[in-house]
Write an enzyme that holds these catalytic residues in place. Structure first.
Site, mmCIF file in Angstrom:
data_model
loop_
_atom_site.group_PDB
_atom_site.id
_atom_site.type_symbol
_atom_site.label_atom_id
_atom_site.label_comp_id
_atom_site.label_asym_id
_atom_site.label_seq_id
_atom_site.Cartn_x
_atom_site.Cartn_y
_atom_site.Cartn_z
ATOM 1 N N ASP A 407 12.500 -8.232 23.999
ATOM 2 C CA ASP A 407 13.043 -8.852 25.199
ATOM 3 C C ASP A 407 13.012 -7.778 26.293
ATOM 4 O O ASP A 407 12.910 -6.581 25.988
ATOM 5 C CB ASP A 407 14.478 -9.316 24.934
ATOM 6 N N ASP A 604 19.027 -8.244 22.686
ATOM 7 C CA ASP A 604 20.421 -7.817 22.788
ATOM 8 C C ASP A 604 21.340 -8.614 21.877
ATOM 9 O O ASP A 604 22.539 -8.367 21.826
ATOM 10 C CB ASP A 604 20.914 -7.894 24.240
#
Length: 711
Positions: A407, A604
């Site tokens: 990401d 995350d």
């Protein structure tokens, strides 16, 4: 009628996978017992029992009959850390049951030797007595195991071999075999204890007491008495008793025990503190946010324990293989005894002797422990370096990863915008930036906060704004300063308020083409300058990606951000970038790459949950947060991109260690099998094919505890 209860016991003497299988099989045969979980690496047994059908006493008696010591671990040091209560102290080897067996069989062997030296005619009887007396506890365990569903245990093989040796007149060798078997079991226990040292080291990170402040008084209390909301004082040199938030004081804290990060981290009011971290200089007052049983260290311990207890695919294969291996080996031993004498009239004594040696070589302990020993060491080694892996399956898969998908925000980038460029149109750079900060001071907007932070970093004096800023959503923030009204807003809003020259427009377009957000600072209708901001790559991102490439792993970036920003970050880091991906599109991308080989997803752990779950291995970034510990298959407590390469390297080292162990176990047995069939190997050496191999395999696995990533 008694309800079913959960029971947890520490089982002393359980040091290998074969031990765990015996206990598990025995528990399965008890009525009313279910949800059995045996973890030999932790010497723990947990189960659910209906006490109307089977009492706790019956369970403990069955464990004792198998030759192990069930211990009630309540009140142990570990109980203050997590709910896997168990005693973590290690007794001296000579006080353990295995140690006493070594001493006893050793004394019997020396007595037999002394008797045979003084009176040679008594030699055979002396060694027979030494062998049979030493064999008694081993034989009891063998028959208890057979009665409990484990007929092909190492104790059974040993008992048959020793009794057979006595029967054919090889009593001296039988006594030596019994003694060497006892020594081998003791060495297994010592090696297993060293493998458990990683967990003990983590437990020892947390102090047993803390300085709790209540009003003006300070008292020393046990760490388990600390509650959420309590205030504790952490003096220089002290370890944090639990997780908390600094409410007073400034210091540097060594978080290496928790995150593996060697550089001390500055702490000030509002900073988080992790249990076990070491305060370097200033005194800190900390408000506790987690109890001792739920702090970061406790959760790391719990996760590593669960991971060590889970079986990797290779371990499951070895378990299935060993179920067939031992009966086949016993059949081979019988054939060695029977075939030569019956077919070619060979000497019965010779081939019975060789068949007994084959029986000893057939013991499966070294093979069974080859994989879990390496997995346990790999998991412990990673935990000590801030690399947490939730189980052997994930650790194995990491070594086979072909592609790593990242990401962008908060993973490859810092997660918040930073000032990258300042273009002055009127006045000086310092004046323009200070005025912009004056307007944005107090703003919760990430761009405004970044401008204020950059101004403070430069040590500039920020002018006073009168009346606070007035926000026009999506356009600008305006405040009255001593020099007049100053606005910080979008280029479109600035163009509506005043003319922007073509040269400035081109400069704005150039900055935006680099994926940066541009704000215009103006005073009245006069432009003062431009400030460009961007969520910049992490300082270690480029190096971390280079380490992945060095391992032959392809890296890509999957992000929902706009294509321009993604391209700019991707270009800066030298990796492929796929942008504007909605969650469904991310999942489709993961599936496409997965069809070509295992893929890891790094995020995350919050908005990337679907992609993390869909990947072969999900890796969460985050320094000790709930997300990092509880989401995905692995977590990077160092919060560094380089940790992904370290995880893959650790996995590859573990896989290599597993195959080395399997080769050691099977190779040593193969060599001894050949030498036995040719009459070269005596009984006492045959036992080394298993006990010796078990010790070698365990020692080789322990090398992983010293694993260091080499870029």
């Amino acid at each position: 009628m008694a309800a079913a209860i959960s029971l947890k016991l520490r089982v002393e003497g359980m040091d290998c996978g074969a031990c765990a299988v015996k206990i598990e099989n025995a528990m399965k045969r008890l009525p009313g017992v279910s949800d059995i979980d045996v973890n030999y690496s932790l010497q723990s047994l947990s189960l659910v029992v209906d006490e109307d059908r089977t009492s706790r006493h019956a369970i403990e008696a069955k464990i004792k009959a198998l030759g192990y010591a069930p211990v009630d671990p309540s009140g142990s040091i570990a109980s203050s850390l997590h709910d896997d209560n168990r005693d973590v102290t290690e007794s001296a080897w000579w006080s353990s049951s295995k140690g006493r067996l070594v001493i006893g069989t050793g004394v019997l062997l020396m007595l037999a030797f002394a008797i045979s030296d003084v009176e040679p005619t008594w030699s055979n009887r002396a060694y027979t007595a030494a062998a049979l007396i030493g064999l008694l506890p081993i034989g009891r365990r063998a028959f208890a195991g057979a009665a409990s569903g484990t007929p092909f245990s190492i104790e059974m093989l040993m008992s048959i071999a020793a009794i057979g040796a006595v029967a054919i007149g090889a009593a001296e060798e039988a006594a030596v075999v019994v003694f060497l078997f006892a020594v081998g079991e003791l060495l297994e226990g010592v090696a297993a204890g060293r493998a458990r040292a990683g967990i003990k080291a983590l437990i020892d990170l947390v102090p047993r007491t803390a300085l709790r402040q209540s009003g003006s008084s300070v008292e020393t209390v046990p760490v388990e008495d600390i509650l959420v909301g309590d205030t504790v004082i952490i003096r220089p040199g002290d370890r944090a008793p639990s997780d908390g938030t600094v409410i007073e004081g400034i210091s540097e804290v060594n978080e290496a025990p928790v995150t593996g990060e060697s550089v001390p981290v500055g702490k000030e009011p509002g900073s988080k503190i992790y249990a076990g971290s070491i305060n370097a200089n200033g005194e800190l007052r900390v408000e506790i946010t987690r109890t001792a049983a739920d702090n970061t260290i406790a959760r790391i311990i719990h996760m590593v324990e669960e991971a060590q207890g889970s079986k990797a695919p290779t371990a499951r294969f070895i378990d299935r293989f060993s179920r067939w291996y031992t009966p086949i080996a016993m059949t081979l031993s019988a054939l060695v005894v029977l075939v030569p004498p019956l077919l070619i009239g060979a000497d019965w004594f010779t081939w019975i002797y060789r068949g007994l040696a084959v029986l000893l070589i057939a013991c499966p302990c070294a093979l069974v422990i080859s994989t879990p020993a390496a997995i346990a060491s790999g998991l412990a080694s990673g935990a000590r370096r801030g690399l947490l892996v939730k189980g052997g399956a994930a650790l194995e898969t990491l070594g086979k990863i072909k592609t790593v998908a990242f990401d962008k925000t908060g993973t490859l980038t810092s997660g918040h915008p930073l000032v990258t460029d300042i273009v002055v149109i009127a006045g000086t750079e310092a004046e323009m930036l200070a005025k912009a900060a004056a307007v944005e001071r107090g703003s919760s907007h990430p761009l405004g906060a970044a401008i204020v932070a950059e101004t403070e970093r430069r040590g500039l004096n920020i002018p006073q704004a009168f009346g606070g800023g007035i926000a026009t959503p999506g356009k600008a923030v305006t405040a009255r300063l001593k020099s007049g009204f100053v606005s910080v807003g979008s280029p479109r809003h600035a163009a509506e308020q005043s003319d922007i020259s073509d040269e400035i427009k081109k400069r704005i377009e150039a900055l935006e083409s680099q994926g940066k957000t541009v704000v215009v600072v103006s005073e009245g209708k006069h432009l003062l300058g431009l400030v460009a901001l961007r969520d910049e790559p992490r300082p270690d991102a480029s190096d971390g990606l280079a380490k992945l490439r060095a391992l032959g792993v392809h890296a890509i970036m999957l992000t929902g951000d706009n294509a321009r920003t993604a391209a700019a970050i991707g270009s800066a880091l030298g990796l492929e970038a796929r942008a504007e991906l909605l969650p469904d599109a991310k999942l489709a991308a993961i599936a496409a790459y997965k069809s070509d080989g295992p893929i890891a997803m790094v995020g995350d752990g919050i908005n990337d949950a679907p992609a993390l779950a869909a990947s072969s291995v999900g890796i969460a970034m985050g320094g000790g947060t709930d997300v990092a510990l509880e989401t995905s298959d692995a977590a990077l407590l160092k919060n560094r991109v380089a940790g992904v390469a370290e995880l893959i390297a650790l996995s590859r080292a573990t896989l290599s260690n597993i195959w080395q162990n399997i080769a050691l176990a099977l190779g040593l047995k193969s060599v001894f099998l050949v030498t036995t069939l040719f009459g070269v190997t005596p009984l006492w050496m045959a036992i080394l094919a298993d006990t010796g191999a078990t010790v070698l395999v365990t020692a080789n696995a322990l090398r992983l505890l010293r694993f260091e990533f080499k870029s």
